[in-house]
Design a protein around this motif. Sequence first.
Motif: not given
Length: 349
Positions: A166-190
């Motif tokens: 997965a990709t996160i665009y750190f520093g972008s205005k959308e990054s907060n949402r992306q961080i939350q989405e990826v955190a949940q996805a990575f938890q499920y992947a593990h």
Amino acid sequence: MPTVEELLGNEAEYLLSHECQTFSKDDLHVPGPDFVDRVYKSTDRSPVVLRNLQSLFNHGRLGGTGYLSILPVDQGIEHSAGASFAPNPSYFDPENIIKLALESNCNAVASTIGVLGSVSRDYAHKIPMIAKINHNELLSYPNTHDQIMFGSVKQAYNLGAVAVGATIYFGSKESNRQIQEVAQAFQYAHELGLGTILWAYLRNPVFKTAYGDYHLSSDLTGQAIHLSASLQADIVKQKLPTLNGGYHAFGFGKTHDKVYSELTSDHPIDLTRYQVANSYMGRAGLINSGGGSSERDLNEAVKTAVINKRAGGMGLIMGRKAFHRPMKEGYEIIQAVQDVYADESITIA
């Protein structure tokens, strides 16, 4: 094939003889044949995750070394299929993407759910697959730059992937949402037993200035890597740093003077060593990207590999430099990169 020294040209001694005086190599968790046992096994990853990560490290020419050579081809979405595959139209067929990775003896192939799903029954048992689950959609007008979910962790699991990306665009205005989405996805992947790889890119138009492109700044990319390790990325993909001082250039965030006076220098290996330090001192393996295609692809790819390896990184994830060329030429570039990681005389600085 020219030697590494020949490909580095007048930079050979500068890169091959450098000794890092910032972070000692003795303090790093460096790649090696026992990396899964020595580093990942200490974590909260399940035995199934460890098995899948080990399969990634065991495959291909670099199998058993602790280093990774990954072919990534998600550009059909990220850059449009025409922009990506017109230079070599055979890659419009996803099977040829997999064949290039197999022919080049890569550890894995990383691509979209669509690409991997279209041929997974024929190839998932032949080469480890990394399924990218979010992308930047570039068909809307005017273009927007946001990573949105194109697939799910369960789809990646069902098609036989060993890991999700997965990709996160750190520093972008959308990054907060992306961080939350990826955190949940990575938890499920593990939970399902899959490894996790994060493309930890910076994205903010302010970062690109007349004085330099701070999307490639060691301090800012290093922090993106640190956040990625905090999200439990097993491996982090980042661009090679070419400058420093992003925090100072824009006067935001918090940092420390020692970052610039003691923990980095202007040497590219030291700038990259700071990235490795931010990956929990190498516990989350750092792979650098190969960058865009140019006339000097072979030289640039080998140089990037030398910098990554000597800094303490885990390998290279290189796409456009390979698939923008005929398969034989792409194969030769990937092989030259693998030569760097297979060469025991090229040591950690």
